[in-house]
Design an enzyme around this catalytic site. Structure first.
Site, PDB file in Angstrom:
ATOM      1  N   HIS A   1       0.817  -0.957  -0.093  1.00 40.51           N
ATOM      2  CA  HIS A   1      -0.135   0.117   0.157  1.00 40.51           C
ATOM      3  C   HIS A   1       0.901   1.270   0.091  1.00 40.51           C
ATOM      4  O   HIS A   1       2.019   1.136   0.419  1.00 40.51           O
ATOM      5  CB  HIS A   1      -0.966   0.047   1.294  1.00 40.51           C
ATOM      6  CG  HIS A   1      -1.855  -1.007   1.478  1.00 40.51           C
ATOM      7  ND1 HIS A   1      -1.414  -2.174   2.080  1.00 40.51           N
ATOM      8  CD2 HIS A   1      -2.993  -1.196   1.383  1.00 40.51           C
ATOM      9  CE1 HIS A   1      -2.297  -3.200   2.156  1.00 40.51           C
ATOM     10  NE2 HIS A   1      -3.581  -2.390   1.638  1.00 40.51           N
TER      11      HIS A   1
ATOM     12  N   ASP B   1       2.218   1.828   3.286  1.00 39.01           N
ATOM     13  CA  ASP B   1       3.091   0.998   3.778  1.00 39.01           C
ATOM     14  C   ASP B   1       4.602   1.486   3.652  1.00 39.01           C
ATOM     15  O   ASP B   1       5.592   1.371   4.383  1.00 39.01           O
ATOM     16  CB  ASP B   1       3.094  -0.544   3.396  1.00 39.01           C
ATOM     17  CG  ASP B   1       1.683  -0.947   3.465  1.00 39.01           C
ATOM     18  OD1 ASP B   1       0.782  -0.504   4.357  1.00 39.01           O
ATOM     19  OD2 ASP B   1       1.303  -1.663   2.565  1.00 39.01           O
TER      20      ASP B   1
ATOM     21  N   GLU C   1      -8.950 -13.405  -1.423  1.00 33.72           N
ATOM     22  CA  GLU C   1      -8.248 -13.607  -0.237  1.00 33.72           C
ATOM     23  C   GLU C   1      -8.917 -14.784   0.652  1.00 33.72           C
ATOM     24  O   GLU C   1     -10.101 -14.649   0.806  1.00 33.72           O
ATOM     25  CB  GLU C   1      -8.047 -12.573   0.878  1.00 33.72           C
ATOM     26  CG  GLU C   1      -7.337 -12.765   1.987  1.00 33.72           C
ATOM     27  CD  GLU C   1      -7.172 -11.695   3.032  1.00 33.72           C
ATOM     28  OE1 GLU C   1      -7.327 -11.860   4.307  1.00 33.72           O
ATOM     29  OE2 GLU C   1      -6.900 -10.826   2.497  1.00 33.72           O
TER      30      GLU C   1
ATOM     31  N   HIS D   1     -10.986 -14.076   3.596  1.00 32.49           N
ATOM     32  CA  HIS D   1     -12.151 -13.023   3.466  1.00 32.49           C
ATOM     33  C   HIS D   1     -13.403 -13.947   2.768  1.00 32.49           C
ATOM     34  O   HIS D   1     -14.386 -13.877   3.063  1.00 32.49           O
ATOM     35  CB  HIS D   1     -11.859 -12.160   2.256  1.00 32.49           C
ATOM     36  CG  HIS D   1     -11.047 -10.918   2.777  1.00 32.49           C
ATOM     37  ND1 HIS D   1     -10.560  -9.932   1.964  1.00 32.49           N
ATOM     38  CD2 HIS D   1     -10.459 -10.677   4.016  1.00 32.49           C
ATOM     39  CE1 HIS D   1      -9.721  -9.148   2.575  1.00 32.49           C
ATOM     40  NE2 HIS D   1      -9.559  -9.559   3.703  1.00 32.49           N
TER      41      HIS D   1
ATOM     42  N   ASP E   1      -4.614 -13.770  -2.548  1.00 31.54           N
ATOM     43  CA  ASP E   1      -4.060 -13.287  -1.342  1.00 31.54           C
ATOM     44  C   ASP E   1      -3.942 -14.827  -0.566  1.00 31.54           C
ATOM     45  O   ASP E   1      -5.033 -15.151   0.140  1.00 31.54           O
ATOM     46  CB  ASP E   1      -4.725 -12.277  -0.591  1.00 31.54           C
ATOM     47  CG  ASP E   1      -3.930 -10.940  -1.000  1.00 31.54           C
ATOM     48  OD1 ASP E   1      -3.292 -10.807  -1.738  1.00 31.54           O
ATOM     49  OD2 ASP E   1      -4.500  -9.923  -0.351  1.00 31.54           O
TER      50      ASP E   1
ATOM     51  N   ASP F   1     -10.487 -11.273  10.699  1.00 30.93           N
ATOM     52  CA  ASP F   1      -9.559 -11.498   9.907  1.00 30.93           C
ATOM     53  C   ASP F   1      -8.191 -12.033  10.481  1.00 30.93           C
ATOM     54  O   ASP F   1      -7.485 -11.053  11.050  1.00 30.93           O
ATOM     55  CB  ASP F   1      -9.369 -10.290   9.026  1.00 30.93           C
ATOM     56  CG  ASP F   1      -8.934 -10.675   7.630  1.00 30.93           C
ATOM     57  OD1 ASP F   1      -8.840 -11.678   7.265  1.00 30.93           O
ATOM     58  OD2 ASP F   1      -8.661  -9.826   6.791  1.00 30.93           O
TER      59      ASP F   1
ATOM     60  N   ASP G   1      -5.856 -13.424   9.317  1.00 27.19           N
ATOM     61  CA  ASP G   1      -4.384 -13.483   8.347  1.00 27.19           C
ATOM     62  C   ASP G   1      -3.406 -14.377   8.831  1.00 27.19           C
ATOM     63  O   ASP G   1      -2.256 -13.916   8.939  1.00 27.19           O
ATOM     64  CB  ASP G   1      -4.030 -12.172   8.529  1.00 27.19           C
ATOM     65  CG  ASP G   1      -4.945 -11.212   7.794  1.00 27.19           C
ATOM     66  OD1 ASP G   1      -5.496 -11.619   6.479  1.00 27.19           O
ATOM     67  OD2 ASP G   1      -5.094  -9.991   7.969  1.00 27.19           O
TER      68      ASP G   1
END
EC number: 5.3.1.5
Length: 439
Positions: A101, A104, A268, A271, A296, A307, A309
């Protein structure tokens, strides 16, 4: 430049009998699978945000990681130090791509002017890093969800000035992605949704985000960007309900605004879990609708409603995913980006390597299982046999629009149709799947 990961030269393939935790046991980038190098099938990427921006904080605790670039100091200097560490990591992990991003890689600053200046400086830095390391950009994106200005969304915000700020970020991030040779540009609507319908105009917000996406497509064509535009579906979190709920919802949105030929999806795994779907379902749906783009790769916890991750570790789940991707011809501009983070208690800096190595080995094993499924052909044969009637005269006349509802009713009556149910053989196919997995 001082090395941050100074106890490691580079991760290499050592095979399944190796006991080295900092080696690949199944991912051999040069191994041929169905005539193509494993690295070309998988197109791995490491993400900037979870790997180098997250400090270990959660809703109940402060940051637990000791990252030198997250200490107080000059923001641009720290961003450059973070880039040094990031590209050292990419090189030592032996990963061909990365993703980011805008904020980031670059300090947001206190104004739009500062944002633009900082991002320009860091784009120069990234360009030099890519050139010297050989690491490429899989995709870039803009973070239009973290800053308080985006509390009510970016493209769906009730204030057109917020919409305009978001447009500036996306404009700038798209240009940076193009300059850096990015192969895709991702749009994730982190707060494009609502928390309550009491203060929400659904039609208005849908028109706003539709126009925003049209502007993105127009800019792509104006600048000649050759990459793929991707929307990343997610059902909720941080909002109660997001407009890009799942793959099917995104497709309906794209059709409404005439964008189904312009934008694909970045799917993802976590998700999909939040949307009540399997990862396999979302991949297969995107392929069936012609909008599959990229992945992802991570995992969620089906017992938790947020989430998480986590790094992917299920060969079974991902073999089904890779099977669908292989059947569809494989990735084009997309790849497998690890949108995953180490756990809050994983405070050793080398835990970053352990997480990614395990994920890459998992996806390599999944690829090999999927290749066996393709080569063997039994699943394909069973599905083809199940739908064989649609290749016959009756099936083709129906699909080609040669029979009306009335004509079909007359046909059924005239031929005294009495179709018999045929077994779907689910248990047999599940046993076959286990043989692919475990021999």
């Amino acid at each position: 430049m001082q090395s941050y990961f100074d106890q490691l030269e580079q991760v290499h393939y050592e095979g399944p009998t190796s006991n080295n935790p900092l080696a690949f046991h199944h991912y051999n980038p040069d191994e041929l699978v169905l005539g193509k190098r494993m690295a070309e099938h998988l197109r791995f990427a490491a993400c900037y945000w979870h790997t180098f921006c997250w400090n270990g904080a959660d809703m109940f605790g402060v940051g637990s990681f000791d990252r030198p670039w997250q200490q107080p100091g000059d923001a641009l200097t720290l961003a450059k130090r973070k880039a040094d560490v990031a590209f050292e990591f990419f090189h030592k992990l032996n990963v061909p791509y990365y993703c980011f991003h805008d904020v980031d890689v670059s300090p947001e600053g206190a104004s739009l002017k500062e944002y633009l200046h900082n991002f320009a400086v860091m784009t120069d830095v990234l360009e030099e890093k890519q050139h010297s390391s050989g690491v490429k950009l899989l995709w870039g994106t803009a973070n239009c969800f973290t800053h308080p200005r985006y509390g009510a969304g970016a493209a769906t915000n009730p204030d057109p000035e917020v919409f305009s700020w978001a447009a500036t970020q996306v404009f700038t991030a798209m240009n940076a992605t193009q300059r850096l040779g990015g192969e895709n540009y991702v749009l994730w609507g982190g707060r494009e949704g609502y928390e309550t319908l009491l203060n929400t105009d659904l039609r208005q917000e849908r028109e706003q985000i539709g126009r925003f996406m049209q502007m993105v497509v127009e800019h792509k064509h104006k600048t000649g960007f050759q990459g793929t535009l991707l929307i990343e579906p997610k059902p909720q979190e941080p909002t109660k309900h997001q407009y890009d709920y799942d793959v099917a919802t995104v497709y309906g949105f794209l059709k409404q605004f005439g964008l189904e030929k312009e934008i694909k999806v970045n799917i993802e795994a976590n998700h999909a879990t939040l949307a009540g779907h399997s990862f396999h379902h979302e991949i297969a749906t995107a392929i069936a609708l012609g909008i599959f783009g990229s992945v992802d790769a991570n995992r969620g916890d089906p017992q938790l409603g947020w989430d998480t991750d986590q790094f992917p570790i299920s060969v079974e789940e991902n073999a089904l995913v890779m099977f669908e991707i292989l059947k569809a011809g494989g990735f084009t501009t997309g790849g497998l980006n690890f949108d995953a983070k180490v756990r809050r208690q994983s405070t050793d800096k080398y835990d970053l390597f352990y997480g990614h190595i395990g994920a890459m080995d998992t996806m390599a094993l999944a690829l090999k299982v999927a290749a066996k499924m393709v080569t063997d052909g039994q699943l394909h044969q069973q599905v083809s046999k199940r739908y064989a009637g649609w290749n016959g005269e009756l099936g083709q006349q129906i699909l080609q629009g040669k029979l009306s509802l009335e004509a079909l009713a007359q046909y059924a009556e005239g031929h005294a149709l009495a179709p018999q149910h045929v077994s779907g053989r689910q248990e047999q196919l599940e046993n076959l799947m286990n043989r692919y997995l475990f021999g």
